[in-house]
Design a protein around this motif. Structure first.
Motif, PDB file in Angstrom:
ATOM      1  N   ASN A   1       0.830  -1.206   0.000  1.00  0.00           N
ATOM      2  CA  ASN A   1       0.000   0.000   0.000  1.00  0.00           C
ATOM      3  C   ASN A   1       0.863   1.254   0.000  1.00  0.00           C
ATOM      4  OD1 ASN A   1      -3.124  -0.301   0.329  1.00  0.00           O
ATOM      5  ND2 ASN A   1      -2.268  -1.974   1.517  1.00  0.00           N
TER       6      ASN A   1
ATOM      7  N   ALA B   1       2.334   1.667  -3.428  1.00  0.00           N
ATOM      8  CA  ALA B   1       1.329   2.120  -4.399  1.00  0.00           C
ATOM      9  C   ALA B   1       1.080   3.615  -4.269  1.00  0.00           C
ATOM     10  CB  ALA B   1       0.028   1.342  -4.190  1.00  0.00           C
ATOM     11  N   GLY B   2       1.027   4.107  -3.038  1.00  0.00           N
ATOM     12  CA  GLY B   2       0.840   5.541  -2.833  1.00  0.00           C
ATOM     13  C   GLY B   2       2.011   6.350  -3.337  1.00  0.00           C
TER      14      GLY B   2
ATOM     15  N   THR C   1       2.123   7.079  -7.114  1.00  0.00           N
ATOM     16  CA  THR C   1       1.025   7.844  -7.713  1.00  0.00           C
ATOM     17  C   THR C   1       1.481   8.924  -8.691  1.00  0.00           C
ATOM     18  OG1 THR C   1      -0.360   7.441  -5.771  1.00  0.00           O
ATOM     19  CG2 THR C   1      -0.996   9.264  -7.188  1.00  0.00           C
TER      20      THR C   1
ATOM     21  N   SER D   1      -8.344   6.520 -10.708  1.00  0.00           N
ATOM     22  CA  SER D   1      -7.004   5.980 -10.515  1.00  0.00           C
ATOM     23  C   SER D   1      -6.647   5.915  -9.037  1.00  0.00           C
ATOM     24  CB  SER D   1      -5.974   6.812 -11.276  1.00  0.00           C
ATOM     25  OG  SER D   1      -5.848   8.104 -10.726  1.00  0.00           O
TER      26      SER D   1
ATOM     27  N   THR E   1      -8.576   2.936  -7.493  1.00  0.00           N
ATOM     28  CA  THR E   1      -7.939   1.645  -7.770  1.00  0.00           C
ATOM     29  C   THR E   1      -6.671   1.470  -6.946  1.00  0.00           C
ATOM     30  OG1 THR E   1      -6.759   2.586  -9.668  1.00  0.00           O
ATOM     31  CG2 THR E   1      -8.871   1.548 -10.106  1.00  0.00           C
ATOM     32  N   THR E   2      -5.966   2.578  -6.682  1.00  0.00           N
ATOM     33  CA  THR E   2      -4.780   2.499  -5.827  1.00  0.00           C
ATOM     34  C   THR E   2      -5.163   2.108  -4.412  1.00  0.00           C
ATOM     35  OG1 THR E   2      -3.555   4.139  -7.124  1.00  0.00           O
ATOM     36  CG2 THR E   2      -2.866   3.816  -4.842  1.00  0.00           C
TER      37      THR E   2
ATOM     38  N   ASP F   1      -6.030  -2.380  -6.899  1.00  0.00           N
ATOM     39  CA  ASP F   1      -6.405  -2.854  -8.244  1.00  0.00           C
ATOM     40  C   ASP F   1      -7.446  -3.968  -8.216  1.00  0.00           C
ATOM     41  OD1 ASP F   1      -4.869  -1.081  -9.754  1.00  0.00           O
ATOM     42  OD2 ASP F   1      -3.078  -2.299  -9.485  1.00  0.00           O
TER      43      ASP F   1
ATOM     44  N   ALA G   1      -1.941   4.277   1.972  1.00  0.00           N
ATOM     45  CA  ALA G   1      -1.753   4.621   0.563  1.00  0.00           C
ATOM     46  C   ALA G   1      -2.130   6.069   0.296  1.00  0.00           C
ATOM     47  CB  ALA G   1      -2.583   3.683  -0.317  1.00  0.00           C
TER      48      ALA G   1
ATOM     49  N   ALA H   1       0.458   8.889  -0.887  1.00  0.00           N
ATOM     50  CA  ALA H   1       0.182   9.519  -2.175  1.00  0.00           C
ATOM     51  C   ALA H   1       0.067  11.031  -2.030  1.00  0.00           C
ATOM     52  CB  ALA H   1      -1.109   8.951  -2.772  1.00  0.00           C
TER      53      ALA H   1
END
Length: 269
Positions: free
Chosen positions: A28, A31-32, A35, A49, A52-53, A57, A123, A127
């Protein structure tokens, strides 16, 4: 309360629990941090988007990556009883099979919900900081909330489905394969077959995991027409997010009832 305490101590004592949760947290966070990649300077990521993050997904993979990673933990408490014959100890400690199973369901659901919420918050924070540090604009965070709620619901229900499936098939490997292959392939094939039969096409929309994906796809309304059509194909259902959530919740309740019946009436584990 005694049953919940017993089950939580059992889960918390396993090193694998903390390893899996650490892996999910790390993914997580990554993923952040990823971004801003691919964004134009001064632009903001779309609400979809970001959704989904936060969901790891879920639509693209057909299941959230966090759900797949949680499978060993979600099936663990039942699988341990199956392989080690420890169910009798649980029953003697709690004096009631139904109490024991309900404790497993509640603790599993709580872990799923907290994993989803904690991972999404991690996340989002990473992000937000990374976007600010690289000179990008922040997304419309409020538009991601409906999809986040659908994701939390899915992740709350997921351990209950996994536990009940393991009880019903009485084999951990078979349960894991079923929970992975059915959402990825089984429902796709079944949905296509239903759509070929006159009058049964709407039934395909109500298949459980397609409905679960629909529950997580509320933010897809912000997409362009072409992107929305592609996303709808991946979801596999035309249900609204509310209808999808209701259908997936009903499926979870059915699984929990069947699992409870199997756990309380079978003689030996």
């Amino acid at each position: 309360m005694r049953g919940l305490h017993y089950e939580w101590r059992h889960v918390a004592a396993l090193r694998s629990t903390w390893v899996l949760l650490s892996v999910i947290a790390t993914l997580n966070l990554a993923a952040g941090l990823a971004t801003p990649f691919g964004l134009k300077p001064g632009s903001a990521p779309s609400s979809w988007s970001m959704a989904t993050t936060l969901q790891m997904d879920a639509v693209a993979l057909q299941l959230p990556l966090s759900a797949l990673l949680l499978l060993p933990l979600a099936t663990g408490s039942i699988a341990t009883e199956l392989t080690r014959g420890s169910a009798r100890t649980t029953w003697l400690t709690l004096a009631c099979r139904r109490t024991a199973y309900m404790s497993k369901l509640l603790v599993g659901g709580a872990i799923g919900a907290l994993t989803a919420l904690g991972g999404a918050i991690l996340a989002a924070l990473s992000a937000g900081v990374c976007l600010a540090a690289t000179g990008h604009l922040q997304p419309a965070w409020t538009h991601t909330l409906p999809s986040l709620l659908g994701y939390v619901l899915f992740m709350t229900c997921w351990p209950l489905i996994a536990l009940s499936t393991t009880v019903l098939v009485r084999n951990r490997t078979a349960a894991v394969l079923l929970l992975v292959l059915w959402p990825l392939l089984g429902e796709r094939i079944t949905g296509l077959a239903l759509r070929l039969v006159p009058g049964l096409a709407p039934v395909a929309d109500w298949l459980p995991f397609s409905a679960g994906r629909a529950a997580m796809a509320a933010s897809a309304d912000t997409l362009s027409e072409a992107d929305r059509a592609m996303t709808q194909t991946l979801i596999g259902s035309d249900l609204s997010s509310a209808a999808g959530a209701a259908a997936f919740l009903a499926f979870t309740v059915l699984c929990a009832i069947l699992g409870t019946q199997a756990y309380t009436k079978r003689d030996v584990y």
